[in-house]
Design an enzyme around this catalytic site. Structure first.
Site, PDB file in Angstrom:
ATOM      1  N   ASP A   1      -2.562   7.943   7.278  1.00  0.00           N
ATOM      2  CA  ASP A   1      -2.827   9.306   7.726  1.00  0.00           C
ATOM      3  C   ASP A   1      -1.675  10.166   7.216  1.00  0.00           C
ATOM      4  O   ASP A   1      -0.587   9.647   6.914  1.00  0.00           O
ATOM      5  CB  ASP A   1      -2.914   9.322   9.253  1.00  0.00           C
ATOM      6  CG  ASP A   1      -2.994  10.730   9.808  1.00  0.00           C
ATOM      7  OD1 ASP A   1      -3.850  11.503   9.350  1.00  0.00           O
ATOM      8  OD2 ASP A   1      -2.170  11.056  10.688  1.00  0.00           O
TER       9      ASP A   1
ATOM     10  N   ASP B   1      -0.404  13.880   8.405  1.00  0.00           N
ATOM     11  CA  ASP B   1       0.425  14.543   9.418  1.00  0.00           C
ATOM     12  C   ASP B   1       0.758  13.579  10.556  1.00  0.00           C
ATOM     13  O   ASP B   1      -0.145  13.059  11.216  1.00  0.00           O
ATOM     14  CB  ASP B   1      -0.304  15.764   9.991  1.00  0.00           C
ATOM     15  CG  ASP B   1      -0.646  16.792   8.936  1.00  0.00           C
ATOM     16  OD1 ASP B   1       0.163  17.695   8.708  1.00  0.00           O
ATOM     17  OD2 ASP B   1      -1.738  16.676   8.338  1.00  0.00           O
TER      18      ASP B   1
ATOM     19  N   ASP C   1      -1.601   7.984  13.660  1.00  0.00           N
ATOM     20  CA  ASP C   1      -0.962   8.339  14.930  1.00  0.00           C
ATOM     21  C   ASP C   1      -1.931   8.985  15.905  1.00  0.00           C
ATOM     22  O   ASP C   1      -1.502   9.584  16.894  1.00  0.00           O
ATOM     23  CB  ASP C   1       0.236   9.268  14.685  1.00  0.00           C
ATOM     24  CG  ASP C   1      -0.178  10.655  14.229  1.00  0.00           C
ATOM     25  OD1 ASP C   1      -1.101  10.756  13.395  1.00  0.00           O
ATOM     26  OD2 ASP C   1       0.411  11.644  14.718  1.00  0.00           O
TER      27      ASP C   1
END
Length: 228
Positions: free
Chosen positions: A11, A13, A169
């Protein structure tokens, strides 16, 4: 099909890049333009993975409808203007990327961030040439948690999903990776607030720091797991 890992996807960001400083700065400018006080960085940081819509909602909780959409578009203009001032790889990720490349493992990014922000950001940081796969939020009609972006990234790397590991996240990251048949890892250094419990997301493991990946990988590199 062997489950031996041969590549890693990230991922963007909150997992690969710490974009929160620049995204917070853009929100601060937008708030000032509308005569509103700034929000503390820590109040904004853990909302970054949810994108511009969530940040505008955080800064303007009393605004809805067309006005909120106008504010979101203005936020994106501000952010795009200063896209990569303080954004950087999270500490410890550089050596992990180097080690993966030394093994001949392809690397990739699957993000819900639109391509017109993702691509210049990766280019500015010199990451684009290192990535075999880049799938943005508007590359396909589907976005995470749908597995389609994950499958496209797998095709771009030339590996089957079973031989890729996806780090994220957010719960949607883990859901997308699992649905695609990939191993999944939670990046605990990311934008995870106290209301979230990553232990319930069903990931194959969690990482407190990037180099924990090698210990996890070594623990999983046994015949029983590879054959499962």
């Amino acid at each position: 099909m062997s489950r031996e890992l041969r590549g890693v996807l990230f991922d963007l960001d909150g997992t690969l890049l710490d974009t929160a400083p620049d995204m917070h700065a853009a929100l601060t400018v937008l708030l000032a333009e509308n005569d509103r006080p700034p929000l503390p960085f820590e109040a904004v940081r853990n909302h970054v993975s949810h994108g511009s819509q969530a940040l505008v909602q955080l800064g303007f909780p009393d605004v809805e409808g067309a006005r909120r959409e106008t504010l979101k578009q203005r936020y994106l203009e501000i952010y795009a203007r200063d896209l990569c001032i303080d954004t950087a790889l999270f500490p410890g990720l550089g050596p992990v990327l180097d080690a993966c490349e030394q093994r001949g493992w392809p690397l990739g990014v699957v993000t819900n961030k639109p391509a017109w922000l993702t691509e210049p950001l990766l280019e500015t940081l010199g990451l684009s040439p290192r990535l075999a796969a880049i799938v943005s939020g508007d590359t396909l009609p589907q976005r995470k948690p749908d597995p389609e972006p994950m499958w496209l990234a797998a095709r771009q790397t030339g590996l089957p999903p079973e031989q890729l590991c996806y780090w994220g996240d957010a719960e949607r990251d883990i859901a997308a990776g699992r649905a695609a048949g990939m191993a999944t890892l939670v990046a605990r250094w990311g934008y995870i607030d106290a209301s979230q419990n990553p232990d319930t997301w069903g990931a194959d493991g969690t990482l407190d720091r990037p180099d924990d990946f090698w210990r996890w990988h070594q623990a999983k590199a046994d015949p029983q797991w590879l054959a499962s």
